[in-house]
Scaffold this motif. Structure first.
Motif, PDB file in Angstrom:
ATOM      1  N   ARG A 196       0.829  -1.206   0.000  1.00  0.00           N
ATOM      2  CA  ARG A 196       0.000   0.000   0.000  1.00  0.00           C
ATOM      3  C   ARG A 196       0.866   1.259   0.000  1.00  0.00           C
ATOM      4  O   ARG A 196       1.945   1.292   0.567  1.00  0.00           O
ATOM      5  CB  ARG A 196      -0.940   0.002   1.208  1.00  0.00           C
ATOM      6  CG  ARG A 196      -0.250  -0.083   2.565  1.00  0.00           C
ATOM      7  CD  ARG A 196      -1.262  -0.331   3.666  1.00  0.00           C
ATOM      8  NE  ARG A 196      -0.633  -0.446   4.987  1.00  0.00           N
ATOM      9  CZ  ARG A 196      -1.271  -0.820   6.097  1.00  0.00           C
ATOM     10  NH1 ARG A 196      -2.563  -1.107   6.062  1.00  0.00           N
ATOM     11  NH2 ARG A 196      -0.629  -0.905   7.245  1.00  0.00           N
ATOM     12  N   GLY A 252      -1.911   3.812   4.557  1.00  0.00           N
ATOM     13  CA  GLY A 252      -2.903   2.998   5.242  1.00  0.00           C
ATOM     14  C   GLY A 252      -2.547   2.772   6.697  1.00  0.00           C
ATOM     15  O   GLY A 252      -1.459   3.123   7.161  1.00  0.00           O
ATOM     16  N   SER A 294      -3.427  -0.207  10.050  1.00  0.00           N
ATOM     17  CA  SER A 294      -4.012  -1.468  10.494  1.00  0.00           C
ATOM     18  C   SER A 294      -4.052  -1.466  12.011  1.00  0.00           C
ATOM     19  O   SER A 294      -3.070  -1.099  12.662  1.00  0.00           O
ATOM     20  CB  SER A 294      -3.180  -2.661  10.000  1.00  0.00           C
ATOM     21  OG  SER A 294      -3.085  -2.658   8.587  1.00  0.00           O
ATOM     22  N   GLN A 346       3.844  -1.063   5.014  1.00  0.00           N
ATOM     23  CA  GLN A 346       3.427  -0.869   3.625  1.00  0.00           C
ATOM     24  C   GLN A 346       3.427  -2.160   2.814  1.00  0.00           C
ATOM     25  O   GLN A 346       2.531  -2.390   2.009  1.00  0.00           O
ATOM     26  CB  GLN A 346       4.329   0.176   2.956  1.00  0.00           C
ATOM     27  CG  GLN A 346       4.113   1.584   3.500  1.00  0.00           C
ATOM     28  CD  GLN A 346       4.819   2.627   2.666  1.00  0.00           C
ATOM     29  OE1 GLN A 346       5.902   2.387   2.146  1.00  0.00           O
ATOM     30  NE2 GLN A 346       4.223   3.793   2.532  1.00  0.00           N
ATOM     31  N   GLU A 406      -8.885  -1.682   9.396  1.00  0.00           N
ATOM     32  CA  GLU A 406      -7.758  -1.594   8.479  1.00  0.00           C
ATOM     33  C   GLU A 406      -8.183  -0.852   7.223  1.00  0.00           C
ATOM     34  O   GLU A 406      -9.300  -1.016   6.738  1.00  0.00           O
ATOM     35  CB  GLU A 406      -7.276  -3.009   8.127  1.00  0.00           C
ATOM     36  CG  GLU A 406      -5.996  -3.048   7.314  1.00  0.00           C
ATOM     37  CD  GLU A 406      -5.367  -4.440   7.304  1.00  0.00           C
ATOM     38  OE1 GLU A 406      -4.134  -4.514   7.337  1.00  0.00           O
ATOM     39  OE2 GLU A 406      -6.105  -5.454   7.265  1.00  0.00           O
ATOM     40  N   HIS A 433      -6.414   0.577   3.295  1.00  0.00           N
ATOM     41  CA  HIS A 433      -5.277   0.612   2.381  1.00  0.00           C
ATOM     42  C   HIS A 433      -5.589   1.554   1.226  1.00  0.00           C
ATOM     43  O   HIS A 433      -6.730   1.619   0.759  1.00  0.00           O
ATOM     44  CB  HIS A 433      -4.988  -0.764   1.755  1.00  0.00           C
ATOM     45  CG  HIS A 433      -4.861  -1.889   2.716  1.00  0.00           C
ATOM     46  ND1 HIS A 433      -5.152  -3.196   2.368  1.00  0.00           N
ATOM     47  CD2 HIS A 433      -4.447  -1.926   3.998  1.00  0.00           C
ATOM     48  CE1 HIS A 433      -4.939  -3.983   3.399  1.00  0.00           C
ATOM     49  NE2 HIS A 433      -4.530  -3.247   4.401  1.00  0.00           N
ATOM     50  N   PRO A 453      -4.062   0.892  -2.076  1.00  0.00           N
ATOM     51  CA  PRO A 453      -3.181  -0.144  -2.626  1.00  0.00           C
ATOM     52  C   PRO A 453      -2.159   0.402  -3.625  1.00  0.00           C
ATOM     53  O   PRO A 453      -2.457   1.279  -4.439  1.00  0.00           O
ATOM     54  CB  PRO A 453      -4.152  -1.108  -3.323  1.00  0.00           C
ATOM     55  CG  PRO A 453      -5.484  -0.836  -2.692  1.00  0.00           C
ATOM     56  CD  PRO A 453      -5.486   0.619  -2.373  1.00  0.00           C
TER      57      PRO A 453
END
Length: 352
Positions: A118, A121, A123, A134, A151, A153, A155
């Motif tokens: 990603r 982001g 988590s 990442q 979570e 992201h 991407p």
């Protein structure tokens, strides 16, 4: 119990829908502030190659309601019953749009990241510090029942992961009694080669759903549950097995592991570890239980699986040999003739 159960008719589980409610958290910070806005979840679009799964048992429908909520315009997601008390869900995101996950339910959750990276982001698992890692490919996350998982992201690459849901009550009943009072701790982006290897086998097998494959899926589910417990307990010491052979739980997990890895060499040490015995005591106990050493049992299971594949007439003898672990057709033919008294081609003709 996480035991083999007879499959019923093939059915497709409904694609998830989301309510748009904000997550239930009191903490603050960049990650959580971003998620206090409406979730704006949309119905996930199914990928063509993830269209059909086997569903069996009414409990499957109840457990399937406790799923991760997903918000993304381009994420495909499907769930399937693996065995009683275990549900697996494969998620694929092909674009670069933001994708978000959230979960809190009376189910244990194992997140398996096969691949993914990603640009940005966060988590978060309740009780742990958030992570901005990442590149999370080939990582694992464990969320205990009742804990919050969040979570998101943006991407950088194609993302593919799997959610595996475990019913805690069935986990306690089906595994050793000494797991009943064991607390399973939250883990974020951890590594365990054994656990990951089994999880990826399960993930790949879900993409070719059929009734013949169901026993293989169930075996993988049982192994995954045992390996999850093993990871939390640490490596157990080997203890001598009393005379009389393997215990029922030892026979169940060892034979399930063999059935799930028919096409691969299986080190004796791996089977002994699963049974919590030294290799010496394991070999003695296995032969007492099954009448043959582990290697010969593995070979016989390979040949039985090859017979079932030959009966379908859907694959060549060479392909079947490769499937059950023989790199050369000649070695497969020799092993098959020794066990069955016929060559694979002759056996196939005899079925006609």
């Amino acid at each position: 119990m996480l035991t083999n159960s007879a499959p019923s008719d093939i059915d497709v589980l409904a694609t998830m829908t989301f309510s748009g409610k904000a997550p239930r958290l009191e903490q603050t910070g960049p990650l959580l502030e971003d998620w206090r806005a409406p979730f704006n979840g949309r119905k996930a679009q199914r990928a063509d190659d993830l269209a059909a799964y086997a569903q069996f048992g009414r409990r499957t429908v109840e457990v399937a309601d406790c799923c991760v909520e997903i918000s993304s315009a381009n994420a495909a997601s499907c769930r399937a019953a693996v065995s009683d008390g275990i549900i697996a869900e494969v998620v694929q995101a092909a674009g670069h749009d933001k994708i978000e996950f959230r979960f809190r339910a009376p189910m244990h959750l194992l997140v398996v990241y096969e691949q993914g990276a990603r640009r940005d982001g966060d988590s978060f698992v309740e009780g742990l510090s958030p992570s901005k890692l990442q590149d999370f490919g080939r990582k694992l996350t464990f969320v205990p029942a009742g804990s919050e998982y969040l979570e998101w992201h943006e991407p950088r690459t194609f993302a593919r992961l799997m959610f595996v849901y475990f019913d805690p009550a069935k986990l306690q009943v089906s595994l050793n009694a000494d797991t009943a009072d064991m607390a399973l701790a939250a883990k974020l982006f951890f590594e365990d080669a054994t656990l990951l290897g089994t999880a990826l086998k399960l993930m790949n097998s879900l993409e070719s759903p059929n009734l013949e494959n169901q026993r293989y899926l169930e075996a993988l589910g049982i192994i995954l549950a045992h390996e999850l417990i093993r990871f939390h307990k640490g490596k157990p010491r080997a203890e001598p097995q009393p005379p009389g052979g393997l215990a029922a739980w030892q026979k169940r997990i060892v034979t399930a592991h063999i059935d799930a890895h028919l096409g691969e060499p299986i080190p004796l040490a791996t089977l002994a570890r699963l049974a919590r015995l030294s290799p010496y005591y394991f070999c003695r106990s296995f032969k007492l239980s099954f009448g043959v050493p582990p290697h010969r049992y593995h070979t016989s299971r390979r040949i039985e699986h090859a017979k079932s594949l030959l009966a379908t007439r859907a694959h060549s003898v060479t392909d079947i040999g490769l499937t059950v672990g023989y790199s050369e057709t000649s070695s497969f033919t020799a092993a098959f003739r020794k066990a069955a008294g016929l060559t694979p081609s002759a056996y196939q003709r005899s079925l006609a």
